[in-house]
Design a protein around this motif. Structure first.
Motif, PDB file in Angstrom:
ATOM      1  N   ALA A  40      -5.304  -9.464   2.096  1.00  0.00           N
ATOM      2  CA  ALA A  40      -4.237  -8.898   1.258  1.00  0.00           C
ATOM      3  C   ALA A  40      -3.692  -7.376   2.156  1.00  0.00           C
ATOM      4  CB  ALA A  40      -5.089  -7.788   0.103  1.00  0.00           C
ATOM      5  N   ILE A  41      -4.355  -7.030   3.072  1.00  0.00           N
ATOM      6  CA  ILE A  41      -3.811  -5.610   3.795  1.00  0.00           C
ATOM      7  C   ILE A  41      -2.653  -6.456   4.776  1.00  0.00           C
ATOM      8  CG2 ILE A  41      -4.367  -4.554   6.077  1.00  0.00           C
ATOM      9  CD1 ILE A  41      -7.286  -3.971   4.838  1.00  0.00           C
ATOM     10  N   ARG A  42      -2.884  -7.654   5.350  1.00  0.00           N
ATOM     11  CA  ARG A  42      -1.809  -8.284   6.008  1.00  0.00           C
ATOM     12  C   ARG A  42      -0.683  -8.962   5.472  1.00  0.00           C
ATOM     13  NH1 ARG A  42       1.787  -9.880   7.742  1.00  0.00           N
ATOM     14  NH2 ARG A  42       2.113 -11.392   9.449  1.00  0.00           N
ATOM     15  N   LEU A  43      -0.980  -9.172   4.076  1.00  0.00           N
ATOM     16  CA  LEU A  43       0.305  -9.926   3.546  1.00  0.00           C
ATOM     17  C   LEU A  43       1.222  -8.590   2.860  1.00  0.00           C
ATOM     18  CD1 LEU A  43      -1.535 -12.814   1.827  1.00  0.00           C
ATOM     19  CD2 LEU A  43       0.424 -12.936   3.024  1.00  0.00           C
ATOM     20  N   LEU A  44       0.680  -7.728   2.830  1.00  0.00           N
ATOM     21  CA  LEU A  44       1.436  -6.455   2.172  1.00  0.00           C
ATOM     22  C   LEU A  44       2.171  -5.749   2.970  1.00  0.00           C
ATOM     23  CD1 LEU A  44      -0.892  -4.937  -0.559  1.00  0.00           C
ATOM     24  CD2 LEU A  44       1.070  -6.293  -1.059  1.00  0.00           C
ATOM     25  N   THR A  45       1.601  -5.988   4.227  1.00  0.00           N
ATOM     26  CA  THR A  45       2.496  -5.055   5.426  1.00  0.00           C
ATOM     27  C   THR A  45       3.812  -5.084   5.639  1.00  0.00           C
ATOM     28  OG1 THR A  45       0.297  -5.092   6.922  1.00  0.00           O
ATOM     29  CG2 THR A  45       2.382  -4.799   8.005  1.00  0.00           C
ATOM     30  N   PRO A  46       4.428  -6.276   5.522  1.00  0.00           N
ATOM     31  CA  PRO A  46       6.117  -6.473   5.256  1.00  0.00           C
ATOM     32  C   PRO A  46       6.560  -5.905   3.889  1.00  0.00           C
ATOM     33  CG  PRO A  46       4.923  -8.666   5.687  1.00  0.00           C
ATOM     34  CD  PRO A  46       3.803  -7.760   5.307  1.00  0.00           C
ATOM     35  N   PHE A  47       5.688  -5.581   3.142  1.00  0.00           N
ATOM     36  CA  PHE A  47       6.153  -4.970   1.710  1.00  0.00           C
ATOM     37  C   PHE A  47       6.081  -3.407   1.883  1.00  0.00           C
ATOM     38  CE2 PHE A  47       5.287  -9.396   1.189  1.00  0.00           C
ATOM     39  CZ  PHE A  47       6.539  -9.883   0.716  1.00  0.00           C
ATOM     40  N   THR A  48       4.677  -3.110   2.125  1.00  0.00           N
ATOM     41  CA  THR A  48       4.527  -1.598   1.851  1.00  0.00           C
ATOM     42  C   THR A  48       4.100  -0.837   3.133  1.00  0.00           C
ATOM     43  OG1 THR A  48       2.137  -2.356   1.413  1.00  0.00           O
ATOM     44  CG2 THR A  48       3.605  -2.126  -0.300  1.00  0.00           C
ATOM     45  N   GLY A  49       3.972  -1.618   4.478  1.00  0.00           N
ATOM     46  CA  GLY A  49       3.718  -0.970   5.608  1.00  0.00           C
ATOM     47  C   GLY A  49       2.094  -1.234   5.867  1.00  0.00           C
ATOM     48  N   SER A  50       1.766  -0.704   6.933  1.00  0.00           N
ATOM     49  CA  SER A  50       0.527  -0.680   7.395  1.00  0.00           C
ATOM     50  C   SER A  50      -0.203   0.758   7.550  1.00  0.00           C
ATOM     51  CB  SER A  50       0.190  -1.617   8.778  1.00  0.00           C
ATOM     52  OG  SER A  50       1.104  -0.979   9.768  1.00  0.00           O
ATOM     53  N   GLY A  51       0.459   1.605   6.835  1.00  0.00           N
ATOM     54  CA  GLY A  51      -0.060   3.124   6.744  1.00  0.00           C
ATOM     55  C   GLY A  51      -1.683   3.077   6.292  1.00  0.00           C
TER      56      GLY A  51
END
Length: 286
Positions: free
Chosen positions: A24-35
């Motif tokens: 979930a963390i990795r898949l959301l990175t392109p959409f919401t960033g990795s902050g």
């Protein structure tokens, strides 16, 4: 059910929960960033329902079957995992996230990454993790009460080892060498394995539901789907795409949904819009 099988169920449950969290963390990175803020929301959306799942599973009182065995625990476990598989098969799909995020931006104008992350977690993480959190206390019904301290230690050991493998194997091996999409398929395959062990029959309702969820997951994360989205690399760091915009005659190199470079097919132009903006407004202002 054999003791070794029970510990294997606990091990796989720990693996699945940690693997799903990292995916979930990795898949959301392109959409919401990795902050740290968005990552903390995802972690909280796993830990809190997991705690409530432990509590709900511990409060469950099974009916006694033959020889005093809990007759309905197996059914509840299989049902919980089947429902969780349905949510995760969709929520852990880049293709679905790409479509839903594009639709959300076009129809609601919502860009706040904290809100987007919270919506995603509320729909696709909270409930399935709550259901999976019930696994350990429900499985404990099959153990002897006379050796509770020893059994509790072993249960926590196998659950934690499963989580360790989910953290290490899923990222350092599967994501690195096979890609994020294949890691998702492996995670759903583990869920199907658990449900099949609990259902004992392939044609049991829970097994059939999980099999359909696995099939959907395979389709959404297949190499054909990745090619359709223009994805050429999807590892633990980035999602890399080559996208052709035929109408504009532009071919773009996209890194985590951010345009990195462009090629104009029908002109000598070599600058992207972002490069031209920087030149005209900062480097060489008119």
């Amino acid at each position: 059910m054999p003791i070794k099988a029970l510990f294997f169920i606990i091990f796989l449950e720990g693996y699945i929960v940690l693997s799903a969290e990292l995916l979930a963390i990795r898949l959301l990175t392109p959409f919401t960033g990795s902050g740290a803020d968005t990552v903390s929301i995802i972690i909280a959306a796993v830990l809190l329902p997991l705690a409530f799942g432990y509590y709900a599973g511990g409060a469950y009182r099974p009916k006694s079957g033959t020889k005093g065995r809990p007759s309905s625990v197996r059914h509840v476990l299989a049902r919980n995992l089947a429902i969780a598989a349905v949510f995760l098969s969709i929520g852990l799909s880049y293709a679905f996230l790409d479509w839903s995020y594009t639709w959300m931006q076009a129809n609601t104008g919502l860009h706040n990454r904290i809100i987007v992350t919270s919506i995603y977690c509320a729909i696709f993480l909270v409930y399935p993790v709550f259901l999976m959190g019930q696994t350990v206390p429900l499985v404990s019904h099959y153990f002897s009460r006379q050796k509770l301290p020893k059994v509790a230690g072993r249960i926590l050991f196998f659950s934690t080892i499963g989580s360790f493998m989910g953290a290490v194997f899923a990222t350092l091996v599967l994501m690195s060498y096979f890609g994020v999409h294949y890691t998702v398929i492996v995670t759903l395959a583990c869920m199907f394995t658990l449900v099949l062990m609990l259902s004992r029959k392939l044609f049991a309702p829970a097994a059939q539901v999980t099999l359909v969820a696995l099939g959907v997951c395979i389709v959404l994360n297949s190499p054909q789907m990745m090619a359709r989205l223009g994805i050429i690399l999807n590892n633990k760091y980035s999602t890399v795409q080559i996208i052709d915009y035929e109408d504009a005659g532009v071919r773009s190199f996209v890194l985590n949904r951010t345009q990195a470079s462009v090629i104009y097919r029908y002109s000598d132009e070599t600058y992207g819009e972002y490069t031209r903006f920087i030149d005209e407004n900062y480097l060489f202002p008119i």
